[in-house]
Design a protein around this motif. Sequence first.
Motif, short mmCIF file in Angstrom:
data_model
loop_
_atom_site.label_atom_id
_atom_site.label_comp_id
_atom_site.label_asym_id
_atom_site.label_seq_id
_atom_site.Cartn_x
_atom_site.Cartn_y
_atom_site.Cartn_z
N UNK A 151 -8.34 4.27 6.17
CA UNK A 151 -7.12 3.54 5.89
C UNK A 151 -6.00 4.10 6.78
N UNK A 152 -5.21 3.21 7.34
CA UNK A 152 -4.11 3.58 8.23
C UNK A 152 -2.86 3.98 7.42
N UNK A 153 -2.04 4.81 8.04
CA UNK A 153 -0.75 5.23 7.46
C UNK A 153 0.14 4.00 7.29
N UNK A 154 0.73 3.85 6.13
CA UNK A 154 1.60 2.70 5.86
C UNK A 154 2.98 2.85 6.48
N UNK A 155 3.29 4.04 6.98
CA UNK A 155 4.61 4.27 7.58
C UNK A 155 4.58 4.04 9.09
N UNK A 156 3.61 4.65 9.78
CA UNK A 156 3.57 4.53 11.24
C UNK A 156 2.49 3.56 11.73
N UNK A 157 1.53 3.26 10.89
CA UNK A 157 0.41 2.37 11.22
C UNK A 157 -0.36 2.83 12.46
N UNK A 158 -0.33 4.12 12.76
CA UNK A 158 -1.03 4.65 13.94
C UNK A 158 -2.18 5.58 13.56
N UNK A 159 -1.92 6.53 12.66
CA UNK A 159 -2.89 7.56 12.32
C UNK A 159 -3.57 7.25 10.99
N UNK A 160 -4.64 8.00 10.76
CA UNK A 160 -5.40 7.87 9.52
C UNK A 160 -4.60 8.48 8.36
N UNK A 161 -4.53 7.81 7.23
CA UNK A 161 -3.80 8.29 6.05
C UNK A 161 -4.60 9.41 5.39
N UNK A 162 -3.93 10.54 5.18
CA UNK A 162 -4.56 11.68 4.50
C UNK A 162 -3.87 12.02 3.19
N UNK A 163 -2.67 11.51 3.01
CA UNK A 163 -1.91 11.76 1.78
C UNK A 163 -1.82 10.45 1.00
N UNK A 164 -2.32 10.48 -0.21
CA UNK A 164 -2.31 9.27 -1.05
C UNK A 164 -1.48 9.57 -2.29
N UNK A 165 -0.44 8.78 -2.47
CA UNK A 165 0.47 8.99 -3.59
C UNK A 165 0.41 7.77 -4.49
N UNK A 166 0.17 8.05 -5.77
CA UNK A 166 0.11 6.98 -6.76
C UNK A 166 1.12 7.31 -7.84
N UNK A 167 2.07 6.39 -8.08
CA UNK A 167 3.08 6.58 -9.13
C UNK A 167 2.93 5.48 -10.16
N UNK A 168 2.97 5.89 -11.41
CA UNK A 168 2.95 4.91 -12.50
C UNK A 168 4.18 5.20 -13.35
N UNK A 169 5.14 4.29 -13.29
CA UNK A 169 6.38 4.44 -14.04
C UNK A 169 6.55 3.21 -14.92
N UNK A 170 6.59 3.44 -16.23
CA UNK A 170 6.70 2.37 -17.23
C UNK A 170 5.66 1.27 -17.01
N UNK A 171 4.46 1.69 -16.67
CA UNK A 171 3.37 0.74 -16.49
C UNK A 171 3.31 0.11 -15.12
N UNK A 172 4.32 0.30 -14.27
CA UNK A 172 4.32 -0.25 -12.92
C UNK A 172 3.67 0.75 -11.97
N UNK A 173 2.58 0.33 -11.33
CA UNK A 173 1.81 1.20 -10.45
C UNK A 173 2.14 0.89 -9.00
#
Length: 170
Positions: free
Chosen positions: A1-23
């Motif tokens: 999966x590609x980095x969602x910020x630069x769209x150049x490199x492979x994504x190595x950091x995956x952040x998942x936030x769930x706040x009040x049921x919104x993921x």
Amino acid sequence: MRCEHCNEREATTHIKKIINGNKTELHLCSECAAELGVAEEFSPENFFADTFFGNLLGAGIPAMNVLSGVERCESCGSSFNDIVKNGSVGCAHCYEKFEDKLEPSIVKIHGKTKHVGKNVTYTVDEAEKAETPEDMAEKLKEKLKQAIKEQRFEDAAELRDKIKELNQEG
């Protein structure tokens, strides 16, 4: 999966936030994560730092002290009961934290609270020699008040007698 910020490199950091049921999910490469400060936020040292769970893991000794209701040293986490049980002070900051409780014992054991070394080759400071009986009496009166406050009545009686001797001499 590609980095969602630069769209150049492979994504190595995956952040998942769930706040009040919104993921929401965010996938970043290590460079973008460092640039955005996300890597620091989720480092092991900071991950649980300000949470109850983090305090249980040792990330916050001062907050744990508040939760337990026991007065502890902010540096090493020792309580006064730990010092009494072990017979040794946890760190140098413990002397400041528990000064009022440690001083009477130190005076009883060593006679003074000022360290003069193992092999004393000098005499008492000139400043200590020049102390007048009135100054000594004032210091003893303060110690007497503290002893009475702490309900150390045997110490208080000894201090009272020393004050009387000084007043008779002076």
